[in-house]
Design an enzyme around this catalytic site. Structure first.
Site, PDB file in Angstrom:
ATOM      1  N   CYS A 160       0.800  -1.232   0.000  1.00 14.20           N
ATOM      2  CA  CYS A 160       0.000   0.000   0.000  1.00 14.20           C
ATOM      3  C   CYS A 160       0.827   1.274   0.000  1.00 14.20           C
ATOM      4  CB  CYS A 160      -0.948  -0.010   1.199  1.00 14.20           C
ATOM      5  SG  CYS A 160      -1.823  -1.574   1.375  1.00 14.20           S
ATOM      6  N   HIS A 293      -3.417   7.867   6.118  1.00 14.94           N
ATOM      7  CA  HIS A 293      -3.601   6.562   5.477  1.00 14.94           C
ATOM      8  C   HIS A 293      -5.017   6.064   5.774  1.00 14.94           C
ATOM      9  CE1 HIS A 293      -2.443   2.920   3.536  1.00 14.94           C
ATOM     10  NE2 HIS A 293      -2.485   2.174   4.630  1.00 14.94           N
ATOM     11  N   HIS A 329      -9.828   1.417  -0.332  1.00 13.69           N
ATOM     12  CA  HIS A 329      -8.362   1.322  -0.279  1.00 13.69           C
ATOM     13  C   HIS A 329      -7.884   0.714  -1.588  1.00 13.69           C
ATOM     14  CE1 HIS A 329      -4.346   0.968   0.781  1.00 13.69           C
ATOM     15  NE2 HIS A 329      -4.393   0.142   1.809  1.00 13.69           N
TER      16      HIS A 329
END
Length: 399
Positions: A160, A293, A329
């Protein structure tokens, strides 16, 4: 302040828009892209929601005017759209005029197609052309070919934080004089592999993700691509280029804690933010907004929150929000699209809302921005933390 890298172009496709303008309108109007799964045949249909782009692979091929006889998979198609928009936005006519490279990132690569035929390629010879599209590096090469780029091409895959590390690598290549201009970012499509993998980790929610909320249950996966054009200040001056923003700092660290979980005290996140501030020459008090995040998993938001408190201090954390409640995400693309959102924040002096937030986390006194807010912004931090403890922070400054 340390040496800055000029950002002259940006491009994006996500579940809330097929270009920068559509994404900006959705962010302003609180229009999220989390929905039921339509493009993937999976037993998770009806059980989870995703940030799915409602365009088929064929529609993407048509949009890009590609030959029907191609072996381009969805991750690459999305990357082509975003990278082309970024190059056009930077008003680049001859992509090879200067020393130019592409640093692209992905985690899914060509799996959306190859996972369907892995055991039965011998039964479907017409699908064997996709075998070479499976690996991550192939997607970068195809994007470079589509852009007619002849320079350096590299691929980064650090889960990520991938796109953040691609952006960081591009900046370093410019600072070292290796390149004059770099197209940087990330792209990832949804696939059964990632849906099943995250489901097995039990970190997917059955509803809408709620970043930094006490009742958060997990994330929604999404798909997207986001790219920037970075250029040296010498090229910017020579070409009299419009600068969208500057990449003034960046940092990468690893908390070496767990394969998929962040450390309890947010050590990797803390070190990444600390390094980004150090490279920029800015003080922590200079940060006006943080695009966190904020995956809405119990572990990540707690870890990131503690890292924020360690960096900025109690009652001193800048205003922050997570845009993942809009898009889901998007894995390797996350830092790419959130870089675009951070630049839009700087350009328009806007903090985009942290959707779905209701109750402050019981572990600390942190509340994200939940309504669209106008505020003079000069410096924005953007956090991206990946599996394996790979943590990266980017720092964007107003042009």
């Amino acid at each position: 302040m340390g040496c800055k890298i000029a950002i002259t172009g940006m491009g994006i496709i996500s579940s809330i828009g097929n270009n920068v303008e559509e994404n900006f309108v959705s962010l302003q109007t609180r229009k999220h892209g989390i929905s039921e799964i339509e493009n993937i045949d999976t037993n998770l249909v009806g059980k989870i929601k995703t940030g799915e782009i409602k365009l088929s692979n064929q529609e993407l091929v048509n949009k890009l005017c590609l030959s029907e006889d191609n072996n381009i998979t969805r991750t690459t198609l999305l990357g082509m759209i975003a990278a082309k928009e970024a190059v056009d936005n930077a008003s680049i006519k001859d992509i090879n005029e200067y020393k130019t490279g592409l640093i692209s990132s992905t985690s899914v690569a060509g799996m959306d197609v190859t996972e369907k035929y892995f055991y039965t390629y011998e039964d479907f010879p017409e699908m064997q052309k996709y075998i070479s599209s499976h690996d991550a590096g192939n997607s970068s090469l195809d994007i470079a070919d589509f852009l007619q780029l002849k320079g350096m091409v590299a691929t980064i895959s650090t889960a990520c934080s991938s796109a953040a590390n691609a952006i960081m690598m591009g900046a370093k290549l410019i600072k070292s004089g290796t390149l004059d201009r770099v197209i940087v970012g990330g792209t990832d499509a949804l696939s059964k592999f990632t849906l099943n993998g995250f489901n097995s980790l039990m970190i997917l929610t059955d509803s809408y993700n709620t970043p930094f909320d006490n009742g958060r249950k997990g994330l929604n996966l999404g798909e997207a691509a986001g790219f920037l054009v970075l250029e040296s200040e010498e090229v910017v001056k020579k070409e009299n280029k419009k600068v969208l923003a500057y990449l003034s700092g960046y940092g990468n660290a690893n908390d070496a804690h767990h394969q998929t979980a962040s450390s309890d005290n947010g050590q990797g996140a803390f070190l990444a933010m600390e390094k980004a501030l150090e490279i920029s020459g800015l003080q922590k008090e200079d940060i006006d907004y943080i695009n966190v995040h904020g995956t809405a998993t119990p572990n990540n938001d707690l870890s990131e929150g503690r890292a924020l408190l360690r960096i900025f201090g109690e009652n001193k954390v800048p205003e922050f929000s997570s845009t993942k409640a809009f898009t889901g995400h998007t894995l390797a693309a996350a830092a790419g699209i959130e870089a675009v959102y951070s630049i839009l924040s700087l350009q328009h002096n806007m903090i985009f809302p942290n959707l779905n937030f209701k109750t402050k986390m019981e572990e600390f006194d942190l509340t994200p921005v939940t309504e669209m807010k106008q505020k003079e912004l000069r410096h924005v931090l953007s956090n991206s933390f990946g599996f394996g403890g790979n943590c990266s922070t980017l720092l964007f400054s107003k042009a």
